[in-house]
Design a protein around this motif. Structure first.
Motif, PDB file in Angstrom:
ATOM      1  N   SER A 105     -14.308  -6.846  -0.563  1.00 56.78           N
ATOM      2  CA  SER A 105     -12.989  -6.973   0.090  1.00 56.78           C
ATOM      3  C   SER A 105     -12.451  -8.377  -0.127  1.00 56.78           C
TER       4      SER A 105
ATOM      5  N   GLU B 161       0.849  -1.193   0.000  1.00 53.58           N
ATOM      6  CA  GLU B 161       0.000   0.000   0.000  1.00 53.58           C
ATOM      7  C   GLU B 161       0.883   1.241   0.000  1.00 53.58           C
TER       8      GLU B 161
ATOM      9  N   ASN C 268      -5.947   5.374  -2.016  1.00 57.22           N
ATOM     10  CA  ASN C 268      -6.509   4.115  -2.533  1.00 57.22           C
ATOM     11  C   ASN C 268      -5.659   3.496  -3.645  1.00 57.22           C
TER      12      ASN C 268
ATOM     13  N   THR D 271      -8.212  -6.228   1.238  1.00 55.28           N
ATOM     14  CA  THR D 271      -8.186  -5.029   0.388  1.00 55.28           C
ATOM     15  C   THR D 271      -9.555  -4.820  -0.257  1.00 55.28           C
ATOM     16  N   TYR D 272     -10.005  -3.564  -0.227  1.00 48.85           N
ATOM     17  CA  TYR D 272     -11.297  -3.235  -0.809  1.00 48.85           C
ATOM     18  C   TYR D 272     -11.094  -2.765  -2.257  1.00 48.85           C
TER      19      TYR D 272
ATOM     20  N   LEU E  18      -1.459 -10.632   0.081  1.00 45.45           N
ATOM     21  CA  LEU E  18      -1.829  -9.297   0.555  1.00 45.45           C
ATOM     22  C   LEU E  18      -1.678  -9.255   2.073  1.00 45.45           C
TER      23      LEU E  18
ATOM     24  N   LYS F 155      -8.552 -10.962   0.194  1.00 50.60           N
ATOM     25  CA  LYS F 155      -7.133 -11.131   0.527  1.00 50.60           C
ATOM     26  C   LYS F 155      -6.384 -11.857  -0.588  1.00 50.60           C
TER      27      LYS F 155
ATOM     28  N   THR G 204      -7.187   0.860  -6.411  1.00 47.47           N
ATOM     29  CA  THR G 204      -8.118  -0.201  -6.004  1.00 47.47           C
ATOM     30  C   THR G 204      -9.576   0.252  -5.988  1.00 47.47           C
TER      31      THR G 204
ATOM     32  N   MET H 294      -2.088   1.043  -4.608  1.00 45.96           N
ATOM     33  CA  MET H 294      -1.078   0.068  -4.197  1.00 45.96           C
ATOM     34  C   MET H 294      -0.001   0.035  -5.275  1.00 45.96           C
TER      35      MET H 294
END
Length: 253
Positions: A202, A127, A133, A232-233, A228, A204, A190, A135
């Motif tokens: 969301s 991140e 928002n 993560t959304y 991850l 992972k 994201t 990555m």
């Protein structure tokens, strides 16, 4: 004596009268029929104007004209032949020299590099604080040869059925070539910062696939799972950049 002189005078007078009559008769004849003379004169003039020398000269002119025309054709033919020869010279200039140079360069590049895949690279994602928002996906070359990172990665977050959109303006001028031990980068937005995205969820799980020179994932091996650090959304705003040679270039978008 008088008688003799009278006779002589009478004879002279008679001869003079005869001469006068003859002269008058000749004059009358000439005046009554002038046309035959004129026709004859015209015919003579026309005949005299067509002398053999001039007729021969006219024929000679015609005969000379034909060779001159032929010679002109020969000259034109010679010019055409010269032009053809020149054109032939142009056509013999091998266009493959220029394309061949490019091809050789490409071949040497292929010999020196390979496509970046999960077999010769290592992936990690983190991140970032800015932009919001976002990555950063990092791909490091772990092989012994330089590899080409074509286009952008195919990302699959969770059970997504389609690949994310791309920032078209992030397309670089040249393919990102990564030497052994070096890295290339992709920024991942994201979700939308203003909440305009939809269908958010969301996850992972993240899988990454690579593209080859033809723009598909055939021959690049199976997708690579990237761990991850936390859930993560993502939503419909999910977008990625093309591979970049520096983090700063990737995070501009």
């Amino acid at each position: 004596m008088r008688t003799l002189n009278f006779r002589r005078a009478t004879r002279s007078s008679a001869l003079g009268t005869v001469a006068l009559i003859a002269a008058l008769s000749l004059t009358a004849c000439q005046g009554d029929d002038p046309e035959p003379f004129d026709d004859h004169a015209s015919a003579s003039a026309g005949s005299s104007s067509r002398t053999p020398a001039e007729s021969s000269g006219a024929s000679g002119d015609k005969g000379t004209a034909a060779p001159a025309t032929d010679q002109g054709k020969d000259s034109a033919g010679s010019s055409t032949g010269s032009g053809s020869g020149s054109g032939g010279g142009t056509s013999t200039a091998k266009p493959k020299d220029s394309s061949g140079a490019g091809g050789d360069s490409g071949n040497s590049g292929d010999a020196a590099t390979e496509t970046c895949t999960g077999a010769n690279t290592k992936l990690s994602i983190t991140e970032v604080q800015r932009p919001a928002n976002h990555m950063l996906l990092t791909m490091t070359n772990t092989g012994s040869k330089a590899c080409n990172a074509y286009y952008y990665p195919y990302l699959q977050f969770g059970e997504a059925q389609s690949v994310p959109k791309t920032f078209d303006e992030s397309k670089p001028q040249a393919v990102a070539t990564i030497n052994p031990g070096e890295s290339a980068y992709t920024a991942v937005m994201t979700s939308s910062a203003d909440g305009s995205g939809s269908n958010g969820y969301s996850t992972k799980d993240l899988k990454v696939s690579f593209q080859n020179r033809d723009g598909n994932s055939d021959g690049t091996g199976s997708s690579v799972s990237v761990p991850l650090s936390k859930s993560t959304y993502v939503d419909s705003s999910l977008t990625v950049t093309y591979w970049q040679m520096s983090m700063d270039e990737a995070l501009q978008y």
